[in-house]
Motif scaffolding. Structure first.
Motif, PDB file in Angstrom:
ATOM      1  N   ARG A  50       0.139   2.772   0.245  1.00 61.72           N
ATOM      2  CA  ARG A  50      -0.266   1.434  -0.560  1.00 61.72           C
ATOM      3  C   ARG A  50       0.513   0.229  -0.013  1.00 61.72           C
TER       4      ARG A  50
ATOM      5  N   LEU B  93       1.390   0.108   2.952  1.00 66.91           N
ATOM      6  CA  LEU B  93       1.288  -0.239   4.301  1.00 66.91           C
ATOM      7  C   LEU B  93      -0.175  -0.923   4.236  1.00 66.91           C
ATOM      8  N   GLY B  94      -0.827  -1.315   3.177  1.00 65.31           N
ATOM      9  CA  GLY B  94      -2.089  -1.761   3.085  1.00 65.31           C
ATOM     10  C   GLY B  94      -3.217  -0.991   3.138  1.00 65.31           C
TER      11      GLY B  94
ATOM     12  N   PHE C  22       3.005  -3.104  -7.159  1.00 66.03           N
ATOM     13  CA  PHE C  22       2.858  -1.903  -7.685  1.00 66.03           C
ATOM     14  C   PHE C  22       2.865  -1.857  -9.371  1.00 66.03           C
TER      15      PHE C  22
ATOM     16  N   ASP D 209      -2.091  -3.690  -4.920  1.00 71.00           N
ATOM     17  CA  ASP D 209      -0.877  -3.419  -3.897  1.00 71.00           C
ATOM     18  C   ASP D 209      -1.282  -3.369  -2.434  1.00 71.00           C
ATOM     19  N   HIS D 210      -2.365  -2.766  -1.993  1.00 64.11           N
ATOM     20  CA  HIS D 210      -2.888  -2.544  -0.916  1.00 64.11           C
ATOM     21  C   HIS D 210      -3.267  -3.935  -0.172  1.00 64.11           C
TER      22      HIS D 210
ATOM     23  N   ALA E  20      -0.380  -5.890   0.706  1.00 64.55           N
ATOM     24  CA  ALA E  20       0.428  -5.806   2.150  1.00 64.55           C
ATOM     25  C   ALA E  20      -0.663  -6.210   3.469  1.00 64.55           C
ATOM     26  N   SER E  21      -1.883  -5.865   3.131  1.00 61.70           N
ATOM     27  CA  SER E  21      -2.995  -6.183   4.389  1.00 61.70           C
ATOM     28  C   SER E  21      -3.329  -7.432   4.265  1.00 61.70           C
TER      29      SER E  21
ATOM     30  N   ARG F 127       7.142  -3.898   2.497  1.00 64.37           N
ATOM     31  CA  ARG F 127       8.511  -3.284   1.889  1.00 64.37           C
ATOM     32  C   ARG F 127       8.828  -2.088   2.175  1.00 64.37           C
TER      33      ARG F 127
ATOM     34  N   ALA G  95       0.833   2.392  10.038  1.00 64.75           N
ATOM     35  CA  ALA G  95       1.305   1.088   9.478  1.00 64.75           C
ATOM     36  C   ALA G  95       0.184   0.296  10.051  1.00 64.75           C
TER      37      ALA G  95
ATOM     38  N   HIS H  28      -2.733   0.376  10.156  1.00 60.67           N
ATOM     39  CA  HIS H  28      -4.298   0.682   9.719  1.00 60.67           C
ATOM     40  C   HIS H  28      -5.339  -0.267   9.753  1.00 60.67           C
TER      41      HIS H  28
ATOM     42  N   ALA I  92       7.496  -1.081   8.101  1.00 57.83           N
ATOM     43  CA  ALA I  92       7.106  -2.088   7.441  1.00 57.83           C
ATOM     44  C   ALA I  92       6.922  -3.179   8.449  1.00 57.83           C
TER      45      ALA I  92
ATOM     46  N   THR J 270       3.384  -3.765  10.253  1.00 66.26           N
ATOM     47  CA  THR J 270       2.173  -4.255   9.531  1.00 66.26           C
ATOM     48  C   THR J 270       2.135  -5.747   9.756  1.00 66.26           C
TER      49      THR J 270
END
Lengths: 449, 302
Positions: free
Chosen positions: A307, A309-310, B57, B104-105, B108-109, B115, B135, B137, B201, B204
């Protein structure tokens, strides 16, 4: 003294310990005599025999073990250092050739006076391949995504019943019903996926188990559609471009002038299943090196890191469930077409357990391991049915089929002790920085001119 | 004072309660664009909770976490987005994200906040290289046409995979793990695992890198290497870094801006040099009687 002396010493010690242990439980035995009095029976002979057997065993083991160890060590080092044997390189091709030639081999064995070709094809070929297909499908969910699914048989059932209903009630061709059954099963995979998204490990296993039971109970109780316990029978057999594969006039075998025999249809079903299995293998291996497959494996390793990492773990989990269920559905559709009969009896928990056992014994995530495990487990149990030779040892009352499951369980326990991570526990990376040295092609330094 | 003039992340009145326990209480600070910001405080001060709120989170009990890509956003625009039910702007420059509304995802994306974890979380069974490919993805998933194109072997996906591979290789060179690329990540020594997690990290493509105690468990030499690595990341990529750290030599060495919290409340927020001499900070770390704190803050240093 030397080695033999040491061995003798430890043997003597072991024998003494046995003697001490056996004294109260073997040497002295209480019985009731005819007048209901307790009498003490002494069995010194048996006790000494026991101690002697243990002593001799320890003596032999101590002598033999270093020899075995010395033999095993160079074996291991040669395995890692030397390039793999050329045989290993050609193994997949040899395996594939054997699989394709299997119906011919079976006919050959039958002609030579062995068991009938029909039996060989059906009990070994088709049954093993069905479990290979199911194992590969479940391997996506359990092996790659790390979601313990104990209810995989539900998708097998959904595929079987939907294909049966589509071909029988709606008159669809098997070739259309096959992908539809897969898609319907995948849809059910999504359906079970949603409520269990937050669950992990043991909890997930229990819910999937319950889900499979729900599906089975629906199949039993929804009588107007599923036929209840009686199931659905006379499901149309698949045809090839509208031509039947049976030996009746008008079928392909009679058209090309082959003598009538039920083997052709079976051989055709075998090849159909082989094609399905190879398709599953191809898709799974391809998916492994695609982002979705890597995300599955990453999720198995650490969901929280995923999660961060997206990676959307919700869609990733659902895709694993749906993809696994799709292949279960394909297997189910094949099953119903092959048997032309389905009933809830074929979709009990035992089936799920066997499929999970195949995946775990094969080594989580390893396609080849799963295939080997399916051959060993399913082929082995079939083989055990036929060990009439054992009657010579155990007397005529011995029925090997009765001991089938016992031996099956014993084999599983032994396998898990010998290989706790499954038959093939090494994981092949999906991408490498340095290309691997070509397999089985040792490069010799060129001779100086 | 870049954190005031050019904030990348603005934490506004952030509170996080777990039942009756107040872990973070009305905390506000900003993270400057291109700064290395350290979040420090005694054990149990709520630093990791703040991190978990920023990275999604935890869902904060109240407060606002506004992150702006590519420029400073006027407070009015932030308020406008807050009033709407949107979680981000679309197509505007600078792009604005309200992290407390995002899962959360997506943080990140979409918001590109990466993190690391206090207890390293690598994909131990996968190789070092695979860790870095996973990473990436989001980019790869798009290029593979959500797997269908990739399944058919379209050239577009192969090109994207090639690029992902090159990026991973470049980061492996930076963190000095290129020789171990094909080994399982779990087999690496501890210090190397820490570096790999940072590289992962960075793969990403973040704008903000959050590091939870990156120097924990490292020896002096490894700490010095880490400091160099973080400086290099900031200089080469322009990524802003927010870190939690207990190793004061690391914090004082690399931070442009230090935020100190204690019992979930901010007690200091300034440059490393001035925070070091702040009596409240010294008191929080060394433990001083309450009246002494009052005396020293009231009357100033003697």
């Amino acid at each position: 003294m030397g080695k033999a002396g040491d061995a003798f010493k430890s043997a003597l010690l072991a024998a003494l310990v046995t003697l001490g242990l056996a004294f109260p439980i073997v040497a002295l035995r209480t019985d009731t005599n005819l007048s209901n009095q307790l009498v003490l029976t002494e069995r010194w002979g048996l006790t000494f025999i026991l101690a002697a057997v243990v002593g001799a065993g320890v003596f032999l083991l101590t002598l033999v073990r270093p020899v075995l160890a010395a033999r095993a060590t160079p074996k291991v080092s040669s395995r890692t250092a030397a390039p793999p044997h050329p045989f290993r390189r050609y193994l997949p091709r040899i395996g594939l050739a054997l699989l394709i030639a299997f119906p011919l081999i079976a006919s050959g064995i039958a002609a030579a006076g062995g068991p009938g070709a029909l039996k060989l094809l059906d009990n070994y070929g088709i049954q093993i391949l069905t479990y290979v297909l199911l194992g590969w499908g479940l391997n996506i969910v359990v092996g790659l995504a790390g979601l313990l699914d104990l209810g995989y048989v539900a998708f097998y059932a959904v595929g079987a019943y939907s294909s049966a209903l589509l071909t029988k009630t709606f008159g669809l061709s098997f070739w259309l019903a096959l992908p539809l059954a897969g898609i319907l099963a995948a849809f059910w995979g999504l359906l079970i996926g949603f409520p269990v998204l937050r669950l992990r490990g043991d909890y997930l296993a229990i819910v999937t188990l319950a889900f499979a039971e729900i599906v089975r109970l629906v199949l039993i109780n929804w009588v107007p559609v599923t036929g209840g316990y009686a199931g659905l029978s006379s499901i149309p057999k698949p045809t090839l471009f509208g031509y039947s594969l049976g030996s009746e006039p008008g079928g392909i075998p009679s058209l090309i002038g082959l003598p009538p025999s039920p083997v052709y249809r079976l051989a055709f079903m075998y090849y159909l299943l082989l094609a399905l299995a190879l398709f599953t293998y191809w898709v799974t291996q391809k998916l492994r090196s695609l982002p979705v497959g890597r995300a599955w494996e990453a999720m198995r390793e650490d969901e929280i890191a995923c999660r961060s990492l997206g990676i959307n773990t919700v869609t990733t989990k659902l895709s694993a469930f749906a993809t696994g269920a799709f292949f279960g559905g394909l297997a189910g559709a094949f099953f119903s077409a092959h048997q032309s009969f389905v009933s809830p009896k074929s979709f009990e928990f035992m089936e799920s357990a066997v499929i999970v056992a195949i995946v775990v014994l094969g080594g989580l995530g390893s396609a080849v391991g799963v295939a080997i495990a399916a051959v060993v487990m399913i082929g082995g149990t079939e083989l055990l049915r036929e060990l009439d030779a054992l009657k010579a040892v155990f007397g005529n009352d011995f029925d090997p089929a009765q001991y089938r499951m016992l031996l099956f369980g014993l084999a599983m326990v032994l396998l898990m002790i010998w290989r706790p991570k499954g038959l093939i526990s090494t994981r092949e990376p999906t991408v490498r920085l340095k290309p691997q040295p070509a397999r089985g092609a040792p490069s010799f330094p060129s001779a100086a001119e | 004072m870049r954190w005031l003039a050019q904030p990348l992340l603005t934490v506004d009145h952030l509170s996080m309660r777990f039942g009756g326990l107040v872990a973070v209480n009305d905390l506000s600070f900003t993270v400057g664009r291109g700064d290395i910001t350290a979040l420090i405080g005694p054990n149990g001060a709520g630093k990791t909770t703040v991190f978990n709120c920023i990275t999604g989170f935890y869902k904060p009990t109240s407060g606002r976490l506004a992150l702006a890509h590519g420029g400073t956003v006027a407070p009015k625009a932030v308020d406008a987005l807050t009033r709407s039910d949107q979680r981000r702007t679309h197509g505007a420059t600078p792009e604005l994200f309200l992290l407390e509304r995002m899962p959360d995802h997506a943080i990140a994306s979409e918001a590109r906040v990466a993190r690391t974890f206090q207890n390293i979380r690598l994909f131990a069974g996968m190789t070092v290289l695979e860790n870095l490919i996973v990473a990436q993805h989001k980019t790869l998933m798009k290029a593979s046409g959500f797997s269908l194109g990739g399944l058919l072997g379209l050239s577009k996906y192969r090109a994207a995979e090639r690029k992902a591979f090159e990026l991973a290789k470049a980061w492996l060179e930076v963190v000095g793990l290129i020789d171990r690329a094909d080994d399982p990540a779990g087999d690496l020594p501890y210090g190397a695992q820490r570096r790999l997690e940072i590289a992962r990290a960075m793969c990403t493509n973040p704008v903000l890198l959050c590091l939870d105690e990156p120097a924990a468990g490292l020896n002096n030499k490894e700490s010095a290497e880490l400091t160099r690595l973080l400086r290099g990341i900031r200089e080469q990529t322009g990524v802003s870094i927010l870190l939690i750290e207990h190793d004061m030599s690391v914090v004082m060495d690399i931070s442009d801006h230090v935020v100190v919290i204690e019992y979930g409340v901010k007690i200091a927020d300034d440059t490393a040099a001035s925070v070091k001499n702040d009596p409240k900070v010294i008191a929080a770390y060394l433990g001083v009687d309450d009246d002494e704190v009052a005396l020293s803050t009231g009357g100033g240093p003697p």
